[in-house]
Enzyme design. Structure first.
Site, PDB file in Angstrom:
ATOM      1  N   ASP A  11     134.823  32.619  50.119  1.00 33.83           N
ATOM      2  CA  ASP A  11     135.645  33.545  50.891  1.00 33.83           C
ATOM      3  C   ASP A  11     136.641  34.238  49.962  1.00 33.83           C
ATOM      4  OD1 ASP A  11     134.450  32.305  53.184  1.00 33.83           O
ATOM      5  OD2 ASP A  11     135.945  30.706  53.035  1.00 33.83           O
ATOM      6  N   ASP A  57     130.436  35.773  52.479  1.00 25.64           N
ATOM      7  CA  ASP A  57     130.785  34.709  53.418  1.00 25.64           C
ATOM      8  C   ASP A  57     131.982  35.200  54.230  1.00 25.64           C
ATOM      9  OD1 ASP A  57     130.757  32.304  54.760  1.00 25.64           O
ATOM     10  OD2 ASP A  57     131.568  31.123  53.123  1.00 25.64           O
ATOM     11  N   ASP A  87     139.458  32.060  55.442  1.00 31.35           N
ATOM     12  CA  ASP A  87     139.195  30.890  56.278  1.00 31.35           C
ATOM     13  C   ASP A  87     140.329  29.884  56.141  1.00 31.35           C
ATOM     14  OD1 ASP A  87     136.828  32.055  56.999  1.00 31.35           O
ATOM     15  OD2 ASP A  87     135.528  30.520  56.132  1.00 31.35           O
ATOM     16  N   ARG A 144     134.301  36.840  64.468  1.00 28.68           N
ATOM     17  CA  ARG A 144     135.265  35.880  63.919  1.00 28.68           C
ATOM     18  C   ARG A 144     136.582  36.548  63.546  1.00 28.68           C
ATOM     19  NH1 ARG A 144     131.574  31.942  59.970  1.00 28.68           N
ATOM     20  NH2 ARG A 144     129.993  31.420  61.548  1.00 28.68           N
TER      21      ARG A 144
END
Length: 380
Positions: free
Chosen positions: A170, A209, A213, A265
């Site tokens: 990420d 990705d 996160d 997301r």
């Protein structure tokens, strides 16, 4: 008529008083690298100061990968470090990564605790790398992070009904750390958008990705006045349904932040007490590269409080595409709008918590203008 000598004395006295007042204000009051977190969950648990109190010899300027890595690895005093980013830093130093393993070795940037990283030029950016915050008390401000591009995506035939390509790394991973503030940071796929990757096994070959996160028990995180642009799977808060020890942690605030052409997301949550307010989401279900799927993913034991967000998403009209059901059963929204209409959701609003910090949210119809003017790198 005013006596000239009296007038002069009065002006002199005022000037002296003014100078005394100014002397009580720190000379560095405008220096953004000396700030602590002022909003959201990052103000709790003792607050988030990063390296704001670093000694002068623990303040670094980095204009290339070598200088940045040296600053991150340096031994510093008890008050941590400040790293000022100037210009565009290519972590690969112009040598393309050949494998996922190669990228792991050369592209990873671990951020120590009590660190402030701040862009000090309008084009401050980190490319071809990925950041990990696994220690407490970290601040990242005023930079662009180009989401890493994994050269070696892996095929998973069990992912979804038709299989999918998945990649590693990420832009920023906050893992197990307490007290992290991400402010005025822009995350973007940048030069490598997903339409450049082609297909294989009948599916788009995904080299990205996540953007940011938060996982593995991380806690007390605020993401403020930031921007997420052109990305598919954006923010994961909580990495696994089986990680039940995350319950009671993953306290995250995201506010006054732009989500532009983000497919999904934004964020997807497991377990966390997540406060989402005054965010501006803009996109379309028919976008050719990043079609909108859902915004807030309700995962296992998630406890999302959505407040006065503005969604301008072509192709949707109701809550089913705002709050996606991924195993959660509670979701509280108040005052948000979808294409100018009040958002109404069918979920139980019994999330079991209220924000312990003070804040003053804007009305949803004021959010777009505020976020457009203030969110992202270069707008401090």
């Amino acid at each position: 008529m005013t006596n000239p000598s009296t007038f002069t004395a009065s002006k002199l006295a005022s000037a002296v008083i003014g100078a005394l007042l100014l002397s009580s204000v720190p000379a560095h009051a405008a220096d953004i690298w000396l700030d602590s977190a002022t909003t959201g969950w990052a103000t709790q648990n003792g607050g988030t100061k990063g390296g704001s109190r670093a000694a002068a010899n623990n303040i670094y300027t980095a204009k290339n990968a070598a200088e940045l890595k040296t600053a991150l690895k340096a031994s510093v005093g008890a008050n941590g470090r400040i790293i000022k980013i100037t210009g565009i830093i290519d972590i690969s130093e112009g040598k393309a990564y050949t494998t996922t393993a190669d990228m792991k070795v050369r592209g990873r940037l671990d951020i120590p605790g009590k660190t402030t990283i701040v862009g000090t030029t309008s084009n401050a950016e980190i490319r071809e790398g990925f950041l990990y915050a696994k220690e407490n008390d970290v601040i990242i401000r005023n930079i662009t992070i180009e989401n890493p591009w994994d050269p070696e995506p892996k095929w998973d035939p069990t992912d979804g009904s038709a299989g999918n390509w998945n990649s590693e790394y990420d832009g920023l991973t906050i893992e197990g750390a307490n007290n992290v503030w991400v402010d005025h940071v822009t995350f973007t796929d940048g030069r490598r958008t997903d339409d450049q990757n082609g297909t294989a096994n009948g599916r788009p070959k995904q080299h990205h990705d996540g953007a940011l996160d938060v996982k593995n028990g991380a806690n007390y995180v605020t993401i403020s006045y930031s921007a997420f642009k052109s990305h598919e799977k954006n923010n994961l808060i909580g990495s696994s349904d089986s990680r039940t020890t995350d319950d009671g942690k993953l306290k995250v605030t995201i506010h006054n932040t732009l989500f532009e052409n983000i497919s999904a997301r934004a964020p997807r949550v497991r377990f966390g007490q997540v406060h989402l307010y005054n965010n501006y989401h803009v996109g379309s279900t028919s976008h050719k590269v990043y079609p909108f799927s859902y915004a807030h993913g309700m995962g296992k034991n998630s406890k999302i409080f959505s407040e006065r967000n503005a969604f301008e998403i072509s192709g949707i009209s109701g809550c089913d595409k705002i709050a996606g059901d991924y195993g959660g059963n509670v979701y509280r929204d108040t005052g948000s709008t979808v294409n100018g209409t009040a958002l109404t959701c069918p979920w139980s609003t019994n999330i079991g918590w209220t924000p312990p910090y003070s804040y003053t949210p804007l009305a949803a119809d004021k959010v777009a203008a505020d976020v457009k003017a203030k969110a992202g790198a270069g707008k401090l």
